[in-house]
Design an enzyme around this catalytic site. Structure first.
Site, PDB file in Angstrom:
ATOM      1  N   GLN A 267       0.763  -1.405  -0.030  1.00  0.00           N
ATOM      2  CA  GLN A 267       0.158   0.136   0.041  1.00  0.00           C
ATOM      3  C   GLN A 267       0.795   1.223   0.123  1.00  0.00           C
ATOM      4  O   GLN A 267       0.676   2.365  -0.651  1.00  0.00           O
ATOM      5  CB  GLN A 267      -0.849  -0.253   1.350  1.00  0.00           C
ATOM      6  CG  GLN A 267      -1.859  -0.914   1.291  1.00  0.00           C
ATOM      7  CD  GLN A 267      -2.710  -1.374  -0.297  1.00  0.00           C
ATOM      8  OE1 GLN A 267      -3.372  -0.518  -0.691  1.00  0.00           O
ATOM      9  NE2 GLN A 267      -2.412  -2.323  -1.019  1.00  0.00           N
ATOM     10  N   HIS A 270       1.957   2.987  -3.345  1.00  0.00           N
ATOM     11  CA  HIS A 270       0.765   3.666  -4.052  1.00  0.00           C
ATOM     12  C   HIS A 270       1.254   5.135  -4.131  1.00  0.00           C
ATOM     13  O   HIS A 270       1.191   5.744  -5.297  1.00  0.00           O
ATOM     14  CB  HIS A 270      -0.701   3.931  -3.424  1.00  0.00           C
ATOM     15  CG  HIS A 270      -1.500   2.506  -3.928  1.00  0.00           C
ATOM     16  ND1 HIS A 270      -1.825   2.410  -5.280  1.00  0.00           N
ATOM     17  CD2 HIS A 270      -1.888   1.299  -3.074  1.00  0.00           C
ATOM     18  CE1 HIS A 270      -2.506   1.214  -5.260  1.00  0.00           C
ATOM     19  NE2 HIS A 270      -2.243   0.660  -4.173  1.00  0.00           N
ATOM     20  N   GLU A 335      -9.178   1.100   5.619  1.00  0.00           N
ATOM     21  CA  GLU A 335      -9.595   0.636   4.232  1.00  0.00           C
ATOM     22  C   GLU A 335      -9.502  -0.953   4.050  1.00  0.00           C
ATOM     23  O   GLU A 335     -10.358  -1.412   3.675  1.00  0.00           O
ATOM     24  CB  GLU A 335      -8.773   1.120   3.287  1.00  0.00           C
ATOM     25  CG  GLU A 335      -9.216   0.808   1.671  1.00  0.00           C
ATOM     26  CD  GLU A 335      -8.376   1.681   0.932  1.00  0.00           C
ATOM     27  OE1 GLU A 335      -8.645   1.784  -0.385  1.00  0.00           O
ATOM     28  OE2 GLU A 335      -7.245   2.011   1.071  1.00  0.00           O
ATOM     29  N   HIS A 336      -8.356  -1.281   4.340  1.00  0.00           N
ATOM     30  CA  HIS A 336      -7.734  -2.826   4.333  1.00  0.00           C
ATOM     31  C   HIS A 336      -7.466  -3.276   5.683  1.00  0.00           C
ATOM     32  O   HIS A 336      -6.477  -2.728   6.205  1.00  0.00           O
ATOM     33  CB  HIS A 336      -6.678  -3.008   3.202  1.00  0.00           C
ATOM     34  CG  HIS A 336      -6.902  -2.510   1.909  1.00  0.00           C
ATOM     35  ND1 HIS A 336      -6.218  -1.254   1.431  1.00  0.00           N
ATOM     36  CD2 HIS A 336      -7.660  -2.950   1.043  1.00  0.00           C
ATOM     37  CE1 HIS A 336      -6.762  -0.966   0.298  1.00  0.00           C
ATOM     38  NE2 HIS A 336      -7.614  -1.893  -0.068  1.00  0.00           N
ATOM     39  N   ASP A 369      -7.045  -6.548  -4.290  1.00  0.00           N
ATOM     40  CA  ASP A 369      -6.756  -5.415  -5.206  1.00  0.00           C
ATOM     41  C   ASP A 369      -7.160  -6.042  -6.687  1.00  0.00           C
ATOM     42  O   ASP A 369      -7.668  -5.342  -7.535  1.00  0.00           O
ATOM     43  CB  ASP A 369      -5.382  -5.057  -5.182  1.00  0.00           C
ATOM     44  CG  ASP A 369      -5.232  -3.738  -4.205  1.00  0.00           C
ATOM     45  OD1 ASP A 369      -6.038  -3.369  -3.629  1.00  0.00           O
ATOM     46  OD2 ASP A 369      -4.100  -3.640  -3.819  1.00  0.00           O
ATOM     47  N   HIS A 428     -53.554  17.895   3.990  1.00  0.00           N
ATOM     48  CA  HIS A 428     -53.295  16.403   3.960  1.00  0.00           C
ATOM     49  C   HIS A 428     -54.379  15.766   4.887  1.00  0.00           C
ATOM     50  O   HIS A 428     -54.697  14.557   4.153  1.00  0.00           O
ATOM     51  CB  HIS A 428     -52.221  16.431   4.863  1.00  0.00           C
ATOM     52  CG  HIS A 428     -50.874  16.792   4.034  1.00  0.00           C
ATOM     53  ND1 HIS A 428     -50.568  17.944   3.788  1.00  0.00           N
ATOM     54  CD2 HIS A 428     -49.591  15.942   4.003  1.00  0.00           C
ATOM     55  CE1 HIS A 428     -48.984  18.086   3.083  1.00  0.00           C
ATOM     56  NE2 HIS A 428     -48.750  16.691   3.145  1.00  0.00           N
TER      57      HIS A 428
END
Length: 440
Positions: A267, A270, A335-336, A369, A428
């Site tokens: 990761q 990235h 996230e992971h 992924d 109404h």
């Protein structure tokens, strides 16, 4: 990076008095852009809305450094996508097709279904599920190209039944990425355009003479793309405003430390803002992983990016035990999340907040992924506390169904009337009363 350069990865201990403050600082991430980026994006959006294709052509020349002859030159026809699929090496085509098959099969289980019930008074109540009419897919094309992103975003939309999927992808220097186009062919993308940046997002939101307006925009991008998505939410649906990639690993100290170091790298490579964190309850094991990081890092092609990411936002955290590690994991809401322990399914029961949970020593996050099946578009920056992975349900919408019988209308009118009159909404009340058969 040079062989002597080392990442200055933070070491934290949950027993330290300043642990909470240090963890908060580590997790802090401002996903919104600065004033300059916002102003640029607002200008681009207004320009696209006013000048349409002409503005798209100008921005393509300015930012992607190639000059389209006309707006038609921005569109990539289906033949071009099919040609890319034929051109790529057979091993890459097989990998794309295998990944697509697994992603599609997983997505099939997510499809929402409509339902109907009839209550005691004969009223029909239910839910109708329909796909979105048209979805825009943004595919990054700057520092790197991501065919996997095409599959992960397009296939759930197609499983949901979206009839028209429109892909936009930046093409710096006019260069097209064959893998991205091949993935689009496999995933069933209906139209594709060689445009990117905030201008592409604006075109998908408002439409131009050539690019059709969409109901929702999905897919990752740089800070300008993310800012444009946020600015246009409401005009068009969006999947999420994603922050940098994240991985959190909980390990009992019995997994090969080289495996864990490489998972952290996966990761961190990235970009410089990515976050990689390991929590263990064995201090010696943290030292082993640290040694693996130093030994393996010089071998990485993106070693400088990894080193910067680990130094800026990485951490090795010592917890008291597995239970405390799970508590910290829930605070991080990653996230992971890898659970590299002897009984990962037991530990998973204690996890409340995570985008995707990878269970067991052999389950590298990288499998998710590309080809495991579940979607890799996941909530970041602690948003896993309240949001979920991209899925088929993001491309479907629900309509409530109500059909009152004569008896049901009469039975419900008294309740509706009382509540409406209590709110001072006489029309109404009378609207309901007209159907009860007993009032004029």
């Amino acid at each position: 990076m040079t062989k002597t350069a080392r990442p200055r990865i933070a070491r934290l201990n949950t027993t330290d008095a300043d642990f909470d403050a240090r963890l908060a600082d580590l997790l802090a991430w401002e996903s919104v852009s600065d004033a300059g980026v916002k102003q640029t994006v607002e200008t681009v959006i207004a320009d696209i809305r006013q000048r349409g294709d002409a503005a798209l052509i100008d921005y393509t020349a300015r930012f992607d450094h190639w000059q389209p002859e006309n707006a038609a030159a921005l569109e990539l026809d289906q033949r071009r996508l099919s040609e890319a699929l034929e051109r790529i090496p057979s091993a890459q085509r097989q990998a794309l097709e295998t990944a697509a098959e697994r992603i599609r099969a997983y997505a099939e289980h997510q499809r929402l279904q409509g339902w109907e019930i009839t209550d005691a008074e004969g009223n029909l109540l239910g839910q109708k599920v329909t796909p979105l009419d048209r979805v825009g897919l943004y595919v990054p094309g700057g520092k790197a190209a991501y065919p996997s992103s095409v599959l992960m975003n397009a296939l759930p939309a197609k499983v949901a039944g979206v009839p028209e999927l429109v892909m936009v992808v930046p093409t710096p220097g006019g260069e097209l990425n064959e893998l991205v186009l091949a993935a689009a062919a496999i995933a069933g993308v209906d139209r594709a355009f060689a445009v990117g940046g905030a201008q592409a997002v604006a075109a998908l939101a408002y439409g131009t003479e050539t690019v059709p307006a969409c109901d929702k925009i999905v897919g990752p991008g740089n800070i300008y793309v993310a800012t444009a998505k946020r600015a246009l939410f409401g005009q068009v649906g969006i999947d999420m405003v994603a922050g940098p990639s994240e991985i959190l690993i909980l390990c009992d100290g019995l997994t090969n430390p080289d495996w864990i170091a490489m998972d952290l790298f996966s990761q961190a490579e990235h970009d410089e803002d990515a976050q990689s964190i390991l929590i263990a309850w064995d201090a010696d094991y943290l030292d082993q992983v640290s040694a693996s990081i130093e030994r393996l890092l010089p071998q990485m092609e993106r070693s400088e990016i990894i080193a910067q990411a680990l130094s800026a936002r990485g951490a090795l955290i010592l917890a008291r035990d597995q239970d405390q590690a799970a508590e910290v994991a829930n605070r991080i809401a990653p996230e992971h999340l890898e659970l590299s322990v002897a009984e990962p399914q037991v530990l998973a029961e204690k996890i409340r907040h995570a985008g995707a949970i990878f269970m067991g020593r052999y389950t590298a996050e990288a499998l998710g992924d590309y080809c495991a099946g579940p979607n890799h578009v996941l909530p970041t920056s602690r948003t896993a506390r309240f949001s979920s992975p991209l899925g088929v349900y993001d491309f479907q919408k629900r309509s409530s169904l109500i059909m009152a019988s004569a008896a049901g209308a009469a039975a419900l009118a008294e309740t509706a009337s009382a509540l409406a009159r209590g709110e001072g909404l006489t029309a109404h009340a009378r609207s309901a009363e007209y159907r009860d058969g007993g009032r004029d």
